[in-house]
Design a protein around this motif. Sequence first.
Motif, PDB file in Angstrom:
ATOM      1  N   ILE A  57       0.911  -1.433  -0.057  1.00  0.00           N
ATOM      2  CA  ILE A  57       0.394  -0.240  -0.028  1.00  0.00           C
ATOM      3  C   ILE A  57       0.762   1.186  -0.097  1.00  0.00           C
ATOM      4  N   HIS A  58       0.422   2.562  -0.369  1.00  0.00           N
ATOM      5  CA  HIS A  58       1.263   3.890  -0.798  1.00  0.00           C
ATOM      6  C   HIS A  58       0.081   4.844  -0.678  1.00  0.00           C
ATOM      7  N   ARG A  59       0.934   5.413   0.505  1.00  0.00           N
ATOM      8  CA  ARG A  59       0.371   6.546   0.988  1.00  0.00           C
ATOM      9  C   ARG A  59       0.420   7.939   1.292  1.00  0.00           C
ATOM     10  N   ASP A  60       0.261   8.898  -0.225  1.00  0.00           N
ATOM     11  CA  ASP A  60       0.723  10.062  -0.269  1.00  0.00           C
ATOM     12  C   ASP A  60       0.692  10.559   0.311  1.00  0.00           C
ATOM     13  N   PRO A  61       1.852  11.035   1.572  1.00  0.00           N
ATOM     14  CA  PRO A  61       1.967  12.200   3.012  1.00  0.00           C
ATOM     15  C   PRO A  61       1.392  13.214   2.486  1.00  0.00           C
ATOM     16  N   GLU A  62       1.463  14.144   1.271  1.00  0.00           N
ATOM     17  CA  GLU A  62       0.659  14.598   1.040  1.00  0.00           C
ATOM     18  C   GLU A  62      -0.165  15.057   1.390  1.00  0.00           C
ATOM     19  N   ASN A  63      -1.278  14.281   0.132  1.00  0.00           N
ATOM     20  CA  ASN A  63      -3.115  14.325   0.419  1.00  0.00           C
ATOM     21  C   ASN A  63      -3.532  13.003   0.953  1.00  0.00           C
ATOM     22  N   ASP A  64      -2.664  13.060   1.592  1.00  0.00           N
ATOM     23  CA  ASP A  64      -3.346  11.247   2.420  1.00  0.00           C
ATOM     24  C   ASP A  64      -3.861   9.847   1.753  1.00  0.00           C
ATOM     25  N   ALA A  65      -4.074  10.209  -0.132  1.00  0.00           N
ATOM     26  CA  ALA A  65      -4.902   9.562  -0.892  1.00  0.00           C
ATOM     27  C   ALA A  65      -3.154   7.941  -1.383  1.00  0.00           C
ATOM     28  N   VAL A  66      -4.682   6.766  -0.802  1.00  0.00           N
ATOM     29  CA  VAL A  66      -3.902   5.730  -1.149  1.00  0.00           C
ATOM     30  C   VAL A  66      -4.498   5.338  -2.133  1.00  0.00           C
ATOM     31  N   GLU A  67      -3.048   3.871  -2.513  1.00  0.00           N
ATOM     32  CA  GLU A  67      -2.823   3.727  -4.132  1.00  0.00           C
ATOM     33  C   GLU A  67      -2.313   2.332  -3.399  1.00  0.00           C
ATOM     34  N   LEU A  68      -2.325   1.141  -4.065  1.00  0.00           N
ATOM     35  CA  LEU A  68      -1.728   0.053  -4.836  1.00  0.00           C
ATOM     36  C   LEU A  68      -0.602   0.247  -5.584  1.00  0.00           C
ATOM     37  N   ARG A  69       0.743  -0.151  -4.306  1.00  0.00           N
ATOM     38  CA  ARG A  69       1.471  -0.442  -6.571  1.00  0.00           C
ATOM     39  C   ARG A  69       2.268  -1.540  -5.642  1.00  0.00           C
ATOM     40  N   GLY A  70       2.475  -2.059  -6.761  1.00  0.00           N
ATOM     41  CA  GLY A  70       3.344  -3.686  -6.811  1.00  0.00           C
ATOM     42  C   GLY A  70       3.843  -3.594  -8.851  1.00  0.00           C
ATOM     43  N   LEU A  71       4.785  -4.806  -8.616  1.00  0.00           N
ATOM     44  CA  LEU A  71       5.536  -5.673  -9.425  1.00  0.00           C
ATOM     45  C   LEU A  71       5.590  -6.361  -9.304  1.00  0.00           C
ATOM     46  N   SER A  72       5.329  -6.578 -10.919  1.00  0.00           N
ATOM     47  CA  SER A  72       4.736  -8.095 -11.476  1.00  0.00           C
ATOM     48  C   SER A  72       6.225  -8.388 -12.462  1.00  0.00           C
ATOM     49  N   THR A  73       6.723  -8.936 -11.767  1.00  0.00           N
ATOM     50  CA  THR A  73       8.329  -9.772 -12.704  1.00  0.00           C
ATOM     51  C   THR A  73       7.495 -10.655 -13.543  1.00  0.00           C
ATOM     52  N   ASP A  74       7.728 -11.402 -14.245  1.00  0.00           N
ATOM     53  CA  ASP A  74       8.030 -12.408 -15.550  1.00  0.00           C
ATOM     54  C   ASP A  74       9.052 -13.069 -14.958  1.00  0.00           C
ATOM     55  N   ILE A  75       8.296 -14.179 -14.841  1.00  0.00           N
ATOM     56  CA  ILE A  75       9.323 -15.467 -13.954  1.00  0.00           C
ATOM     57  C   ILE A  75       9.412 -17.371 -14.923  1.00  0.00           C
ATOM     58  N   THR A  76       8.832 -16.718 -16.151  1.00  0.00           N
ATOM     59  CA  THR A  76       8.261 -17.835 -17.023  1.00  0.00           C
ATOM     60  C   THR A  76       9.586 -18.235 -16.813  1.00  0.00           C
ATOM     61  N   ARG A  77      11.097 -18.372 -17.506  1.00  0.00           N
ATOM     62  CA  ARG A  77      12.043 -18.757 -17.686  1.00  0.00           C
ATOM     63  C   ARG A  77      12.390 -18.988 -16.500  1.00  0.00           C
ATOM     64  N   LEU A  78      12.658 -18.871 -15.232  1.00  0.00           N
ATOM     65  CA  LEU A  78      12.781 -19.204 -14.016  1.00  0.00           C
ATOM     66  C   LEU A  78      12.113 -20.499 -13.735  1.00  0.00           C
ATOM     67  N   LYS A  79      11.343 -20.242 -13.440  1.00  0.00           N
ATOM     68  CA  LYS A  79      10.202 -21.361 -13.376  1.00  0.00           C
ATOM     69  C   LYS A  79      10.664 -22.509 -14.317  1.00  0.00           C
ATOM     70  N   GLU A  80      10.424 -22.980 -15.885  1.00  0.00           N
ATOM     71  CA  GLU A  80      10.838 -23.443 -16.479  1.00  0.00           C
ATOM     72  C   GLU A  80      12.791 -24.098 -16.220  1.00  0.00           C
ATOM     73  N   ALA A  81      13.250 -23.133 -15.708  1.00  0.00           N
ATOM     74  CA  ALA A  81      14.416 -23.926 -15.397  1.00  0.00           C
ATOM     75  C   ALA A  81      14.545 -24.521 -14.280  1.00  0.00           C
ATOM     76  N   GLU A  82      13.710 -24.365 -13.147  1.00  0.00           N
ATOM     77  CA  GLU A  82      12.996 -24.424 -12.423  1.00  0.00           C
ATOM     78  C   GLU A  82      12.759 -26.161 -12.566  1.00  0.00           C
ATOM     79  N   ARG A  83      11.444 -26.144 -13.680  1.00  0.00           N
ATOM     80  CA  ARG A  83      11.201 -27.364 -13.797  1.00  0.00           C
ATOM     81  C   ARG A  83      12.202 -28.537 -14.152  1.00  0.00           C
ATOM     82  N   MET A  84      12.442 -28.059 -15.563  1.00  0.00           N
ATOM     83  CA  MET A  84      14.119 -28.432 -16.000  1.00  0.00           C
ATOM     84  C   MET A  84      15.089 -29.095 -15.140  1.00  0.00           C
ATOM     85  N   LEU A  85      15.212 -28.552 -14.080  1.00  0.00           N
ATOM     86  CA  LEU A  85      16.443 -29.170 -12.584  1.00  0.00           C
ATOM     87  C   LEU A  85      15.722 -30.262 -12.094  1.00  0.00           C
TER      88      LEU A  85
END
Length: 672
Positions: free
Chosen positions: A272-300
């Motif tokens: 959650i991100h709360r703007d200190p200036e105006n108290d507005a609330v927002e969800l902030r996120g990061l969605s990382t593509d880990i498909t290759r990692l998953k594939e490597a894990e599965r291969m392993l």
Amino acid sequence: MPSIGNNKPTETVKVLLVDDRQDNLLALEAVLASPDYELIKLSSGQEALRYLLSEEPAVILMDVQMPDLDGFETANLIKQNERTREIPIIFITAINKDERYVSKGYAYGAVDYIYKPFDAHILISKVRAFADLYRKNRRLLEAERRLRETAITEREHRLAELELRALKRERAEQKKYRDLVEGIPEGVVWAALPESFMFVFVSQAAETLFGYPVDQWLTEENFFLSRLPSEEREAFRDGVRAIWETGKSFEREHRFLKRDGTTAWLKTSVRIHRDPENDAVELRGLSTDITRLKEAERMLERAKNRSELLAQASLALAKSVDYQTNLVEVADLVAAHLHANLHVFPWTKASAVPDTDKLLRQGMVVTELRARNNSLGLLAIEPRGGGDFARDELQGIADDLANRVAAAIDNAALFKRAQDAIKVREEFISIASHELKTPITPLKLQTQLLLRMADRQPESEWKRDHIVGMLRSSNQQIDRLTRLVDDLLDMSRMGQGKLQLSFAEFDLVALVLEILKRFEEQLARAGIQVEASLPESLIVCWDSFRIEQVLINLLANAVKYAPGKPVSVTLSQENNIVVLSIKDNGAGISKTDQARIFKRFERVGSSTAIAGLGLGLYIVSQIVGEHGGKVFVESSLGHGAKFTVKIPRQPIRIAKAAKQPALPAAREARGG
Ligand code: ADP
């Protein structure tokens, strides 16, 4: 008095609203009404351009479709003017998801796009962002201007400098973060409204990674969750909700449907991100593509699974010499690791040969069992579904497994053969010792008797006939011993391939007659009448000594195994092949025993009462073979046996043998 920081009163900035429809202008005014903004409402592009000649608003909200000068054309003119170029423009229009339409807007330099009916939150947050930016820029310019004024006090100067630096840093930082966000190629940085989960910002990677245009992320309701597999949706929603209670961030690996229909693996973290200036609330996120990692894990994981299976299979196969029992364990391993059934089809006489095509049609992966260049059977893996391995991977595993199983089958067969050979040898040793002992007993008795007689009676009084009889009998026993030892020596030479032949021309008919003469007494004693059908003469180029052995062994067998019945000996020539057969009328040999009697030590059970080492026919077949010929038997139980020898009159090997004088080793070994 200038001040630094956030706590100064908010400066009112101008927001220009351009729309040909009055009701739209009023609607915008209603949403944006705030002491922070001075809202200027104009109803055409021309009016807007005129206004901009003297004024500088923080942001322009402009309708796209207007008569005369539409929104895009107006924007184009604004962007052409040096002084107004930097003013951000937000186009407002009815929802139109035509991408070309949107990209046209961007080409005219619009910084943003808002669709009607618009979400008031989105509109407010966007206008707020531009207004903030405008104020910061203004403060920056103001500070610079103040700096240039030489009359300001030292303190003011220092403060202004500080503020300028702070603002510059802030601006640089903002740019840095934006570059940073846009520079993340493997992940989407996003911001969304907490209740509706509507995106208010996504980084460019959203489009490059997953194919959906940025605009779709921003405008489609329920966009994100509807791309998650249904079974993962609820958990994701719950996870996000929980942030409110715990205040902690939420992180989850989940699948995500891409626009091209494939599925990507994402690792999404939300806070959650709360703007200190105006108290507005927002969800902030990061969605990382880990498909290759998953594939490597599965291969392993698969590689680990595979090597574990093979290692455990090797252990299981080495557990005992009974490979059938071991295979049950291997089948269990295959079921556990591959979710598949294991089938092994060894080429045994008992089992039917499986149809490979049929197995393949049934969806099995099939491979051959091979060891030491021999095909031993087939191995098939039948997937039961739910396994992790692709077909070509299963094929590789089947091949590796087949190598191990084939080695186990081969070892088991070798072990059995070795055991059989040991058994045969042990039997042979017991027979051989018995056979060698038999002539020694009478020999010893007769020698002792002779010694006693020599002690008791003077030489002159010995009964000559008696002594001669005894010596003759001793001689026979010595001959028998010699033959046994000779057979053993021959056998060992043949086994090592050291049999030396010496070819020379002789008359085979004369040799047959001579041997029959030698056997006269034995045949008579056995009550056998011989009927010989021979040509006048037949010159052959063979090793006469060895051929003599062949004749003796075959005749001796007739004496042993067919006493009291007539025997016929025939000799003829077919083309260049000499055919010699000796047919008796004894008990005969069953079909199953016929193949093995030519092997070393092989004897038929019924004949064990009759003396013999089981070597005679082996020696016959070896000698005939060395002459480039063949020996075979025709017989059935109770109907006698006919042994036939076929040898070329002039064996091909002579040419080679004649060049080098043959070593007389075999003849010497016979002991003269
Ligand atoms: P051996 O006579 O010392 O046993 P051979 O190699 O000469 O060894 O013969 C192998 C076996 O073949 C014999 O033990 C006997 O059972 C069988 N056999 C050989 N010749 C005859 C025959 N003429 N009639 C019946 N059985 C025979």
